[in-house]
Write a protein that holds these residues in place. Sequence first.
Motif, PDB file in Angstrom:
ATOM      1  N   ILE A  38      77.610  24.941  13.718  1.00 31.32           N
ATOM      2  CA  ILE A  38      76.445  24.303  14.324  1.00 31.32           C
ATOM      3  C   ILE A  38      75.666  23.500  13.288  1.00 31.32           C
ATOM      4  O   ILE A  38      75.232  22.371  13.542  1.00 31.32           O
ATOM      5  CB  ILE A  38      75.538  25.349  15.000  1.00 31.32           C
ATOM      6  CG1 ILE A  38      76.247  25.968  16.209  1.00 31.32           C
ATOM      7  CG2 ILE A  38      74.203  24.714  15.419  1.00 31.32           C
ATOM      8  CD1 ILE A  38      76.623  24.971  17.286  1.00 31.32           C
ATOM      9  N   ARG A  39      75.482  24.067  12.078  1.00 30.85           N
ATOM     10  CA  ARG A  39      74.770  23.341  11.024  1.00 30.85           C
ATOM     11  C   ARG A  39      75.495  22.055  10.668  1.00 30.85           C
ATOM     12  O   ARG A  39      74.882  21.008  10.453  1.00 30.85           O
ATOM     13  CB  ARG A  39      74.611  24.219   9.777  1.00 30.85           C
ATOM     14  CG  ARG A  39      73.539  25.284   9.903  1.00 30.85           C
ATOM     15  CD  ARG A  39      73.097  25.784   8.528  1.00 30.85           C
ATOM     16  NE  ARG A  39      74.191  26.374   7.787  1.00 30.85           N
ATOM     17  CZ  ARG A  39      74.544  27.660   7.864  1.00 30.85           C
ATOM     18  NH1 ARG A  39      73.882  28.490   8.661  1.00 30.85           N
ATOM     19  NH2 ARG A  39      75.541  28.118   7.137  1.00 30.85           N
ATOM     20  N   LEU A  81      79.803  18.581  22.495  1.00 30.74           N
ATOM     21  CA  LEU A  81      79.567  18.360  21.061  1.00 30.74           C
ATOM     22  C   LEU A  81      80.722  17.617  20.397  1.00 30.74           C
ATOM     23  O   LEU A  81      80.769  17.513  19.172  1.00 30.74           O
ATOM     24  CB  LEU A  81      79.346  19.706  20.356  1.00 30.74           C
ATOM     25  CG  LEU A  81      78.102  20.485  20.786  1.00 30.74           C
ATOM     26  CD1 LEU A  81      78.042  21.831  20.073  1.00 30.74           C
ATOM     27  CD2 LEU A  81      76.840  19.684  20.480  1.00 30.74           C
ATOM     28  N   THR A 109      75.439  14.829  13.283  1.00 34.56           N
ATOM     29  CA  THR A 109      74.730  14.129  14.356  1.00 34.56           C
ATOM     30  C   THR A 109      73.525  13.383  13.814  1.00 34.56           C
ATOM     31  O   THR A 109      73.276  12.225  14.171  1.00 34.56           O
ATOM     32  CB  THR A 109      74.279  15.130  15.435  1.00 34.56           C
ATOM     33  OG1 THR A 109      75.429  15.808  15.957  1.00 34.56           O
ATOM     34  CG2 THR A 109      73.553  14.410  16.573  1.00 34.56           C
ATOM     35  N   GLU A 110      72.759  14.039  12.931  1.00 36.64           N
ATOM     36  CA  GLU A 110      71.590  13.394  12.340  1.00 36.64           C
ATOM     37  C   GLU A 110      71.995  12.170  11.530  1.00 36.64           C
ATOM     38  O   GLU A 110      71.343  11.132  11.587  1.00 36.64           O
ATOM     39  CB  GLU A 110      70.835  14.382  11.453  1.00 36.64           C
ATOM     40  CG  GLU A 110      69.554  13.816  10.871  1.00 36.64           C
ATOM     41  CD  GLU A 110      68.761  14.831  10.076  1.00 36.64           C
ATOM     42  OE1 GLU A 110      67.701  14.456   9.545  1.00 36.64           O
ATOM     43  OE2 GLU A 110      69.202  15.986   9.984  1.00 36.64           O
ATOM     44  N   LYS A 119      75.008  19.510  13.458  1.00 36.24           N
ATOM     45  CA  LYS A 119      73.653  18.968  13.391  1.00 36.24           C
ATOM     46  C   LYS A 119      73.535  17.918  12.298  1.00 36.24           C
ATOM     47  O   LYS A 119      72.943  16.852  12.494  1.00 36.24           O
ATOM     48  CB  LYS A 119      72.645  20.089  13.139  1.00 36.24           C
ATOM     49  CG  LYS A 119      72.338  20.941  14.353  1.00 36.24           C
ATOM     50  CD  LYS A 119      71.285  22.003  14.007  1.00 36.24           C
ATOM     51  CE  LYS A 119      70.918  22.825  15.232  1.00 36.24           C
ATOM     52  NZ  LYS A 119      69.915  23.880  14.895  1.00 36.24           N
ATOM     53  N   ALA A 120      74.088  18.235  11.109  1.00 37.19           N
ATOM     54  CA  ALA A 120      74.005  17.295   9.989  1.00 37.19           C
ATOM     55  C   ALA A 120      74.756  16.006  10.299  1.00 37.19           C
ATOM     56  O   ALA A 120      74.270  14.900  10.021  1.00 37.19           O
ATOM     57  CB  ALA A 120      74.560  17.944   8.721  1.00 37.19           C
TER      58      ALA A 120
END
Length: 289
Positions: free
Chosen positions: A77-78, A10, A84-85, A81-82
């Motif tokens: 993690i949130r 990650l 990465t998006e 994710k944000a």
Amino acid sequence: MSDGEYLENLGFSKNEAKVYTVLLKHKLLNGYEIAKLSGVPRSMVYEVINRMVGKGILLKLEGDPNYYKPLEYDKLIRRIKAETESSINRAEEFLKGLAGEEDSQDYVLNIVGFDKFIKKAAAMIDGAKEEISLSVWSSELELMRKPLKRAVERGVRVYIFTFEDVELEGAVIFSYRISDASGLFPYRRMTLVVDNYQCLNGENSGEKSIFIYTKNHAVLSLATDEIVLNIFWYKFMEGQGMLGLKNTSGEFLRIIEKLGRELDINENMAKNLTVYNFQRRKEDENEGR
């Protein structure tokens, strides 16, 4: 896979992964304890800790000594994710720009097989936003009827030119209404132009059919002109009162022959006279039997 490898995948460095996982297990540690439990050398551990504090992955509690606690894993993690998006979206826009540049090179693609032609035509029609122009035969029109009806329902303008008698509610149809047109031509050519942006052209000869798809402006203009000229001739004949409500191929050919004489158009000057000559050769062959 070790604990650290999940985080390395990650974007964590090996030492950052060690520091975060040991803090997640022990909740609150000082620098000395982090180095001892994580295996990161004391000469390096504070550089790693300070970098992670700067990223917001660790929280620093001022004191003597300072203590550190990890950002809760669910929040981490949130955030990943944000981020990465967001990176994916930026990459998508970048790649879309590159694809657009490549698309502007206007490739011409071969589509082999009639079934593939129908699938491609349906996809183009379903993607139409403003206008569809179609030169088609009745049997092929039936295979495109559903996507054409959907296009009409979306408010897309649909123009159809055909030699046969066809109907499609909501479309503008230019038809010679020839009852026996299937044997009139030496080919079954079709042309589809969508949004003045892309075209599909070819003739139906079953599985051996070869159609071309392109956004090339020159080919697109030729396809559009083909349909427009066919409509022009139809409107001219209709305006001269030459066409009946129903017509036969023989009557159509006599009209073409008459126009050829009146307008001084010989057999080398007009496409439709190719049809006339094709029929004349058929008649000569039949008489010679």
